[in-house]
Design a protein around this motif. Sequence first.
Motif, PDB file in Angstrom:
ATOM      1  N   ASP A  23       0.441  -0.724   6.269  1.00 39.54           N
ATOM      2  CA  ASP A  23      -0.387  -1.820   6.782  1.00 39.54           C
ATOM      3  C   ASP A  23      -1.362  -1.285   7.833  1.00 39.54           C
ATOM      4  O   ASP A  23      -1.298  -1.648   9.015  1.00 39.54           O
ATOM      5  N   SER A  65      -1.191  -0.622  12.040  1.00 43.08           N
ATOM      6  CA  SER A  65      -0.105  -1.348  12.688  1.00 43.08           C
ATOM      7  C   SER A  65       1.215  -0.588  12.656  1.00 43.08           C
ATOM      8  O   SER A  65       2.117  -0.861  13.446  1.00 43.08           O
ATOM      9  N   ARG A 116       3.270  -0.836  10.335  1.00 43.17           N
ATOM     10  CA  ARG A 116       4.183  -1.594   9.498  1.00 43.17           C
ATOM     11  C   ARG A 116       3.878  -1.340   8.024  1.00 43.17           C
ATOM     12  O   ARG A 116       3.011  -0.556   7.671  1.00 43.17           O
ATOM     13  N   TRP A 117       4.601  -2.067   7.175  1.00 40.60           N
ATOM     14  CA  TRP A 117       4.413  -1.979   5.738  1.00 40.60           C
ATOM     15  C   TRP A 117       4.190  -3.384   5.187  1.00 40.60           C
ATOM     16  O   TRP A 117       4.584  -4.362   5.807  1.00 40.60           O
ATOM     17  N   LEU A 118       3.558  -3.452   4.011  1.00 37.93           N
ATOM     18  CA  LEU A 118       3.344  -4.723   3.340  1.00 37.93           C
ATOM     19  C   LEU A 118       4.041  -4.702   1.986  1.00 37.93           C
ATOM     20  O   LEU A 118       3.894  -3.760   1.206  1.00 37.93           O
ATOM     21  N   ASN A 154       4.705  -6.542  -1.671  1.00 39.51           N
ATOM     22  CA  ASN A 154       4.055  -7.436  -2.621  1.00 39.51           C
ATOM     23  C   ASN A 154       4.715  -7.329  -3.998  1.00 39.51           C
ATOM     24  O   ASN A 154       5.098  -6.233  -4.425  1.00 39.51           O
ATOM     25  N   VAL A 158      14.268  -7.817   3.982  1.00 42.90           N
ATOM     26  CA  VAL A 158      13.278  -8.688   4.623  1.00 42.90           C
ATOM     27  C   VAL A 158      13.950 -10.007   4.950  1.00 42.90           C
ATOM     28  O   VAL A 158      14.917 -10.412   4.294  1.00 42.90           O
ATOM     29  N   ASN A 209       2.253 -10.025   0.755  1.00 43.93           N
ATOM     30  CA  ASN A 209       1.916  -9.353   2.015  1.00 43.93           C
ATOM     31  C   ASN A 209       2.972  -9.617   3.095  1.00 43.93           C
ATOM     32  O   ASN A 209       2.649  -9.971   4.239  1.00 43.93           O
ATOM     33  N   ARG A 224       5.387  -8.548   5.864  1.00 49.55           N
ATOM     34  CA  ARG A 224       5.438  -7.402   6.776  1.00 49.55           C
ATOM     35  C   ARG A 224       6.859  -6.848   6.884  1.00 49.55           C
ATOM     36  O   ARG A 224       7.827  -7.602   7.009  1.00 49.55           O
ATOM     37  N   GLU A 226       9.164  -3.830   8.909  1.00 53.33           N
ATOM     38  CA  GLU A 226       9.265  -2.827   9.970  1.00 53.33           C
ATOM     39  C   GLU A 226      10.044  -1.614   9.468  1.00 53.33           C
ATOM     40  O   GLU A 226      10.801  -1.683   8.496  1.00 53.33           O
TER      41      GLU A 226
END
Length: 424
Positions: A138, A141, A143-145, A147, A177, A207, A209, A211
């Motif tokens: 992402d 940031s 972070r990761w997204l 999808n 998540v 999308n 997020r 951590e």
Amino acid sequence: MTTIPAASDAQLLERFSGVFERIAAGAVEREQKRELARDAVQWLKASGFTALRVPREYGGGGATLPQFFRLLTRLGEADSNLPQILRLNFGFIEMRLESDDEAARERWLSRIAAGETVGAAISERTGSTHNTVTITPDGASGRWLLNGEKYYSTGALYADWINVTAHDGRDDVHLLVRGDAPGVARLDDWDGFGQRLTASGTTRFDNVRVEDDQILHRFKASEPRRNTIVTAFYQTVHLATLAGIARAVLRDGVAFVQGRTRTFGVPGRSSPRDNPLVHRVVGRLASLAFAAESVVDAVSAALENVQRARAEGRATADDYIALDIQVYKAQQIVIEQVLEASTLLFEVGGASATSEARRLDRHWRNARVIASHNPAIQREAAVGDFHLNGTAPNERFSLAHAKDEPPSVRDDAGERIALAESGR
């Protein structure tokens, strides 16, 4: 870790029997209304049932595997949807217990001990077994997204956390998540004719997020294959659920007969409970329930032995192979026994036993769906291949996928199988 003795079987049954009775009391109404078992899941969380296998050091129940599966059978008797809803949660605990990452183990097991649960988003309804859900950086940031879309998301709709497998463009990733995180959509579109309340349908990620501390594992092609009891554990959850259905069949058959005052073909009032033919049917139901429970007891004892051997550093690869084969053998017998019982149940009475108000058909439907999650014919073939050629189940799985799966899938067969089975 310091070992703190678990409660006795009698103490555990006394602790949870009231919860099971409360769940059983609403089972038929939930089935009739297709009412998700949200309250029942909350009762199990509040009672500590969802943390039974979490060691007491982390705030859990510290139950042994045989104790756990005996109680899970009782829960399956109350409502067979519940063990399956929580199947991933219990398997996740076992995977954390096998992990060498103490910090992650303490972080996640303490959350489960506090009443949080984990659901599944592993499998996909696609044309192959490839993982189409993606996880990408992402930007700045850190972070990761996440999808994509999963199906057979058993327990995800009820869970605080969702266990997901995704692909980062090179490796497959195992992560968690929040179920209520922005971008997560959980749909009750499961259309199976049994286990209707497990919410084993679609989970979408838009999308979402993620951590770094939510990423549990990356599957690297260079990693050695990991021996694990988790594959056998997931199958034994199904077997315990089936044994619970057999107990429910016996319970409902006895209740049906005891409430009747007329036997088909006999004029006037009569006593079906004194009919030798009905005696024979109920005797068979009782025998099938006993046999199914006995098999589950034997398998759970084997699981406990290998788990202890692993903790003491003396488990061998042959121990894990023998455990998987034993569970696969058990699957062939228990499935047949419970399907027989759930069909034979209708021989205790006439057409009134088929009333929608009773929903006695749910026992067969639920048993048939559970039996179909991991096809028994594949397990039976694996057992035969092992006895004839010495082929280990994990090796068989690897060879079957060698032509169309990337190396990371083939080389991590042990954990791959465990994760794949957690999703169905």
